[in-house]
Design a protein around this motif. Sequence first.
Motif, PDB file in Angstrom:
ATOM      1  N   GLN A 188     -55.424 -25.357  26.613  1.00 15.85           N
ATOM      2  CA  GLN A 188     -55.501 -25.829  27.991  1.00 15.85           C
ATOM      3  C   GLN A 188     -54.233 -25.420  28.732  1.00 15.85           C
ATOM      4  OE1 GLN A 188     -56.161 -30.017  26.661  1.00 15.85           O
ATOM      5  NE2 GLN A 188     -57.934 -29.971  27.996  1.00 15.85           N
ATOM      6  N   ALA A 189     -54.417 -24.855  29.922  1.00 13.89           N
ATOM      7  CA  ALA A 189     -53.291 -24.449  30.755  1.00 13.89           C
ATOM      8  C   ALA A 189     -53.468 -25.032  32.144  1.00 13.89           C
ATOM      9  CB  ALA A 189     -53.197 -22.921  30.830  1.00 13.89           C
ATOM     10  N   SER A 190     -52.369 -25.508  32.720  1.00 16.68           N
ATOM     11  CA  SER A 190     -52.393 -26.094  34.051  1.00 16.68           C
ATOM     12  C   SER A 190     -51.254 -25.502  34.861  1.00 16.68           C
ATOM     13  CB  SER A 190     -52.252 -27.627  33.964  1.00 16.68           C
ATOM     14  OG  SER A 190     -52.231 -28.201  35.240  1.00 16.68           O
ATOM     15  N   PHE A 191     -51.549 -25.076  36.083  1.00 15.06           N
ATOM     16  CA  PHE A 191     -50.564 -24.413  36.930  1.00 15.06           C
ATOM     17  C   PHE A 191     -50.463 -25.174  38.260  1.00 15.06           C
ATOM     18  CE2 PHE A 191     -53.000 -21.377  34.422  1.00 15.06           C
ATOM     19  CZ  PHE A 191     -52.007 -20.769  33.665  1.00 15.06           C
ATOM     20  N   ARG A 192     -49.255 -25.619  38.602  1.00  9.92           N
ATOM     21  CA  ARG A 192     -49.054 -26.293  39.889  1.00  9.92           C
ATOM     22  C   ARG A 192     -48.553 -25.273  40.903  1.00  9.92           C
ATOM     23  NH1 ARG A 192     -49.230 -30.992  42.100  1.00  9.92           N
ATOM     24  NH2 ARG A 192     -49.735 -32.020  40.134  1.00  9.92           N
ATOM     25  N   HIS A 193     -49.371 -25.040  41.922  1.00 12.51           N
ATOM     26  CA  HIS A 193     -49.032 -24.056  42.943  1.00 12.51           C
ATOM     27  C   HIS A 193     -48.292 -24.682  44.112  1.00 12.51           C
ATOM     28  CE1 HIS A 193     -51.664 -21.225  40.823  1.00 12.51           C
ATOM     29  NE2 HIS A 193     -52.515 -22.246  40.693  1.00 12.51           N
ATOM     30  N   SER A 194     -48.509 -25.971  44.357  1.00 11.52           N
ATOM     31  CA  SER A 194     -47.802 -26.711  45.390  1.00 11.52           C
ATOM     32  C   SER A 194     -47.904 -28.178  45.052  1.00 11.52           C
ATOM     33  CB  SER A 194     -48.412 -26.416  46.775  1.00 11.52           C
ATOM     34  OG  SER A 194     -49.735 -26.931  46.855  1.00 11.52           O
ATOM     35  N   SER A 195     -47.332 -29.033  45.892  1.00  8.40           N
ATOM     36  CA  SER A 195     -47.352 -30.461  45.611  1.00  8.40           C
ATOM     37  C   SER A 195     -48.758 -31.044  45.652  1.00  8.40           C
ATOM     38  CB  SER A 195     -46.470 -31.199  46.610  1.00  8.40           C
ATOM     39  OG  SER A 195     -46.937 -30.981  47.940  1.00  8.40           O
ATOM     40  N   ASP A 196     -49.690 -30.360  46.328  1.00 11.37           N
ATOM     41  CA  ASP A 196     -51.043 -30.911  46.465  1.00 11.37           C
ATOM     42  C   ASP A 196     -52.142 -30.011  45.895  1.00 11.37           C
ATOM     43  OD1 ASP A 196     -50.943 -28.889  48.275  1.00 11.37           O
ATOM     44  OD2 ASP A 196     -51.172 -30.141  50.058  1.00 11.37           O
TER      45      ASP A 196
ATOM     46  N   THR B  58     -44.834 -24.885  26.151  1.00 13.15           N
ATOM     47  CA  THR B  58     -44.305 -25.039  27.504  1.00 13.15           C
ATOM     48  C   THR B  58     -44.957 -26.263  28.138  1.00 13.15           C
ATOM     49  OG1 THR B  58     -46.010 -23.709  28.609  1.00 13.15           O
ATOM     50  CG2 THR B  58     -44.117 -22.522  27.701  1.00 13.15           C
ATOM     51  N   ALA B  59     -44.440 -26.663  29.307  1.00 12.46           N
ATOM     52  CA  ALA B  59     -44.988 -27.824  29.993  1.00 12.46           C
ATOM     53  C   ALA B  59     -46.393 -27.569  30.517  1.00 12.46           C
ATOM     54  CB  ALA B  59     -44.063 -28.235  31.135  1.00 12.46           C
ATOM     55  N   TRP B  60     -46.771 -26.299  30.728  1.00 10.62           N
ATOM     56  CA  TRP B  60     -48.067 -25.995  31.342  1.00 10.62           C
ATOM     57  C   TRP B  60     -49.129 -25.540  30.348  1.00 10.62           C
ATOM     58  CZ3 TRP B  60     -49.488 -20.963  30.478  1.00 10.62           C
ATOM     59  CH2 TRP B  60     -48.470 -20.062  30.188  1.00 10.62           C
ATOM     60  N   LEU B  61     -48.759 -25.403  29.063  1.00  9.30           N
ATOM     61  CA  LEU B  61     -49.692 -24.872  28.069  1.00  9.30           C
ATOM     62  C   LEU B  61     -49.697 -25.754  26.829  1.00  9.30           C
ATOM     63  CD1 LEU B  61     -51.577 -22.576  27.053  1.00  9.30           C
ATOM     64  CD2 LEU B  61     -49.522 -21.431  26.200  1.00  9.30           C
ATOM     65  N   SER B  62     -50.910 -26.041  26.323  1.00 12.34           N
ATOM     66  CA  SER B  62     -51.036 -26.775  25.066  1.00 12.34           C
ATOM     67  C   SER B  62     -52.210 -26.204  24.279  1.00 12.34           C
ATOM     68  CB  SER B  62     -51.245 -28.274  25.314  1.00 12.34           C
ATOM     69  OG  SER B  62     -52.486 -28.506  25.950  1.00 12.34           O
ATOM     70  N   ALA B  63     -52.157 -26.357  22.962  1.00 10.20           N
ATOM     71  CA  ALA B  63     -53.227 -25.886  22.083  1.00 10.20           C
ATOM     72  C   ALA B  63     -53.492 -26.951  21.034  1.00 10.20           C
ATOM     73  CB  ALA B  63     -52.845 -24.568  21.419  1.00 10.20           C
ATOM     74  N   ASP B  64     -54.771 -27.294  20.834  1.00  8.96           N
ATOM     75  CA  ASP B  64     -55.188 -28.284  19.844  1.00  8.96           C
ATOM     76  C   ASP B  64     -55.903 -27.587  18.699  1.00  8.96           C
ATOM     77  OD1 ASP B  64     -54.211 -30.146  21.577  1.00  8.96           O
ATOM     78  OD2 ASP B  64     -56.163 -30.807  22.306  1.00  8.96           O
ATOM     79  N   ILE B  65     -55.582 -27.984  17.476  1.00 10.97           N
ATOM     80  CA  ILE B  65     -56.185 -27.398  16.286  1.00 10.97           C
ATOM     81  C   ILE B  65     -56.655 -28.522  15.377  1.00 10.97           C
ATOM     82  CG2 ILE B  65     -55.829 -25.843  14.322  1.00 10.97           C
ATOM     83  CD1 ILE B  65     -53.438 -24.674  15.857  1.00 10.97           C
ATOM     84  N   GLY B  66     -57.941 -28.523  15.029  1.00  9.14           N
ATOM     85  CA  GLY B  66     -58.491 -29.564  14.163  1.00  9.14           C
ATOM     86  C   GLY B  66     -59.744 -30.153  14.775  1.00  9.14           C
TER      87      GLY B  66
ATOM     88  N   PHE C 244     -56.434 -25.075  36.694  1.00 15.98           N
ATOM     89  CA  PHE C 244     -56.446 -25.242  35.242  1.00 15.98           C
ATOM     90  C   PHE C 244     -57.422 -24.264  34.613  1.00 15.98           C
ATOM     91  CE2 PHE C 244     -59.544 -28.262  36.971  1.00 15.98           C
ATOM     92  CZ  PHE C 244     -60.667 -28.025  36.205  1.00 15.98           C
ATOM     93  N   VAL C 245     -57.140 -23.934  33.359  1.00 20.23           N
ATOM     94  CA  VAL C 245     -58.002 -23.071  32.555  1.00 20.23           C
ATOM     95  C   VAL C 245     -58.102 -23.691  31.166  1.00 20.23           C
ATOM     96  CG1 VAL C 245     -58.313 -20.795  31.519  1.00 20.23           C
ATOM     97  CG2 VAL C 245     -57.328 -20.986  33.814  1.00 20.23           C
ATOM     98  N   ASN C 246     -59.332 -23.859  30.666  1.00 22.67           N
ATOM     99  CA  ASN C 246     -59.579 -24.410  29.337  1.00 22.67           C
ATOM    100  C   ASN C 246     -60.465 -23.449  28.550  1.00 22.67           C
ATOM    101  OD1 ASN C 246     -58.328 -26.842  30.266  1.00 22.67           O
ATOM    102  ND2 ASN C 246     -60.285 -27.496  31.127  1.00 22.67           N
ATOM    103  N   VAL C 247     -60.086 -23.157  27.316  1.00 25.25           N
ATOM    104  CA  VAL C 247     -60.887 -22.283  26.464  1.00 25.25           C
ATOM    105  C   VAL C 247     -60.937 -22.885  25.068  1.00 25.25           C
ATOM    106  CG1 VAL C 247     -60.336 -20.191  27.755  1.00 25.25           C
ATOM    107  CG2 VAL C 247     -58.889 -20.866  25.843  1.00 25.25           C
ATOM    108  N   GLY C 248     -61.963 -22.508  24.293  1.00 21.55           N
ATOM    109  CA  GLY C 248     -62.056 -23.018  22.936  1.00 21.55           C
ATOM    110  C   GLY C 248     -63.115 -22.313  22.114  1.00 21.55           C
ATOM    111  N   ALA C 249     -62.957 -22.386  20.800  1.00 22.66           N
ATOM    112  CA  ALA C 249     -63.930 -21.851  19.839  1.00 22.66           C
ATOM    113  C   ALA C 249     -64.126 -22.899  18.753  1.00 22.66           C
ATOM    114  CB  ALA C 249     -63.442 -20.544  19.238  1.00 22.66           C
ATOM    115  N   PHE C 250     -65.395 -23.267  18.509  1.00 28.98           N
ATOM    116  CA  PHE C 250     -65.679 -24.401  17.643  1.00 28.98           C
ATOM    117  C   PHE C 250     -66.834 -24.095  16.698  1.00 28.98           C
ATOM    118  CE2 PHE C 250     -64.617 -25.574  21.997  1.00 28.98           C
ATOM    119  CZ  PHE C 250     -63.405 -26.217  21.819  1.00 28.98           C
ATOM    120  N   PRO C 251     -66.622 -24.211  15.388  1.00 30.39           N
ATOM    121  CA  PRO C 251     -67.734 -24.050  14.444  1.00 30.39           C
ATOM    122  C   PRO C 251     -68.644 -25.268  14.489  1.00 30.39           C
ATOM    123  CG  PRO C 251     -65.715 -24.609  13.273  1.00 30.39           C
ATOM    124  CD  PRO C 251     -65.334 -24.438  14.712  1.00 30.39           C
ATOM    125  N   VAL C 252     -69.875 -25.070  14.934  1.00 27.32           N
ATOM    126  CA  VAL C 252     -70.861 -26.154  14.977  1.00 27.32           C
ATOM    127  C   VAL C 252     -71.457 -26.386  13.599  1.00 27.32           C
ATOM    128  CG1 VAL C 252     -73.065 -26.866  15.991  1.00 27.32           C
ATOM    129  CG2 VAL C 252     -71.355 -25.711  17.409  1.00 27.32           C
TER     130      VAL C 252
END
Length: 575
Positions: A287-295, A254-262, A299-307
């Motif tokens: 990463q998710a971004s929500f527009r509630h009004s013009s101004d 969707t326009a408001w949600l993306s997921a990165d793998i790698g 956003f919400v960002n989450v992740g899991a990463f093997p160090v």
Amino acid sequence: MTASTQPLRRLRLHALALALLSACAAPALAATPADAAKISPEVTLKLIDLLVAKGVLTRGQADDLIAEARASAAAHRAPAVAAQPAYQTAPGAVVVPYVPEVVRQQIKDELRAEVVQQAKSEGWAAPNALPEWTQRISFYGDLRARAEDVLNDGENYREFPNFAALNAGSGYDVADPVANPVPYVNTTKNRGRMRLRARLGMHAQISDGVEADLRLASGSDRSPVSTNQTLGAGGNLSKYSLWLDRAYVRLKPTAWLSADIGRTPNPFWTSELLFDNDLNFDGVAAQASFRHSSDFKSFVNVGAFPVFNTDFDFGSTQELDKESSRDKWLYGAQAGFDWAFAHDMSLKAGLGYFLFDKLNGQFSSPCLAPTSKDVCDTDLSRPQFQQFGNTMFSIRNIVPAQGAPNGPQLQYFGYASEFGVANLHAALEIARFDPVKIVIEADVVKNLKYDAKRIRALGPLNNFKPTFDPAATGVFDGGDMGYYINLLVGQPKIEKAWDWNASIGYKRLESDAVPDAFADSDFHLGGTNARGFIVGGSLGLARNTWLGLRWLSANEVTGQPYSVDVVQLDLNTQF
């Protein structure tokens, strides 16, 4: 009717209009009066008017073409000849008027020009066009040349152990420090060096909602926080290495949600107080971004990463049984908002928590004096990469070999603190004096899993309270807090000639506020346990080309004196 057939239909109608215009002039060129009478100019003009009404031609185009056709016919009018007998035709026969060669050539040239122009403007065909897939791939990159001076204070303490070097080998023999001297960090001698950073990336739009990104970068070594290549480091003008810096697939359902793998860019909005700007992340992020009004948007960002992932064959080479895994992970979550609360002012803020699971060292079970081929069960708890500043302790519980109490005792070192970092990051942008902007940035971190009592019990090896009283030596004095504040005036992003900015900031990062491995690699030459000022500025020289100058002046927060200034002059360009 499909979009692909519309251009052809318009071309056919246009050709018909040109043919009718030719027919309008045909009576004057007809072989006989009978031929001329077959097509009436009045009928032709009415048909042209109908094409104008349908939008095939504009009125101006129709008038111009009629005038051209009549002029052409007059110029090529045949000389008068004696009347000839009229040819007889069957009732209902269609008589095709004669079209002069000059008119036919004019029709051909106009059609060719219109086809090419329409194909280019609509993108459905063009001479020598590239394959369609090339239009979905783009390249980007940047290049930076740097002159850097590292200025150490002559009064600095000289005996800071280089724990990264100690952990990189087969272990440090604590039983015989004379035969196996401790490697120390250079804190007294100045250095000057030229450095280069080169990065080249490719972005591909695979399909709707699926993208891929690949980037190569320079670098003197495998450091995750620096892609700088020191010129001349290899000697004799030798070539340099390129590293796989990024490689990931991005899904955008969707326009408001993306997921990165790698191997992805930093998915969180953070400053270099926590993560160096060159740091990339292995794993999965959303990463998710929500527009509630013009101004206002959130956003919400989450992740899991093997160090770190345990080597498949980890364990003693002398034993049939291997050791259990000890994988290290980073789990992160962040929520925030971006609020334009006035027409020339905006505020962005984010609150996050970052858990570094099993990054801390662990004291091993009793381990019989290991040789260089042996391992103890917690050897992998030592950091695989580190900079400077975190509190360290010995992780091997070494049991001397029977009959050889003074034999070799190879030791490794790990982080004494656990890390669960809370982060509050905010930036206020004032555009009242546009194009000059004012940006005030603040960042705060606190290690919620820091436990000074536990660290003291482990027997820390550094970060002691400085004192001249021999009886008071060895008092641990680490910390769990850090903050950064910065003021920038000018254009935050340099895009053209004479764009400029200037900034001044102050940073304080206590010993165990964050893992030193991932923090800024320039301030205090990288890591934690540092405080001081950062002053800098940039000036645009041309499009996407600018000069930058920074002075980073840092001292220790605790422990023995360690003061270092770093001066950097950069020439940057990007594409």
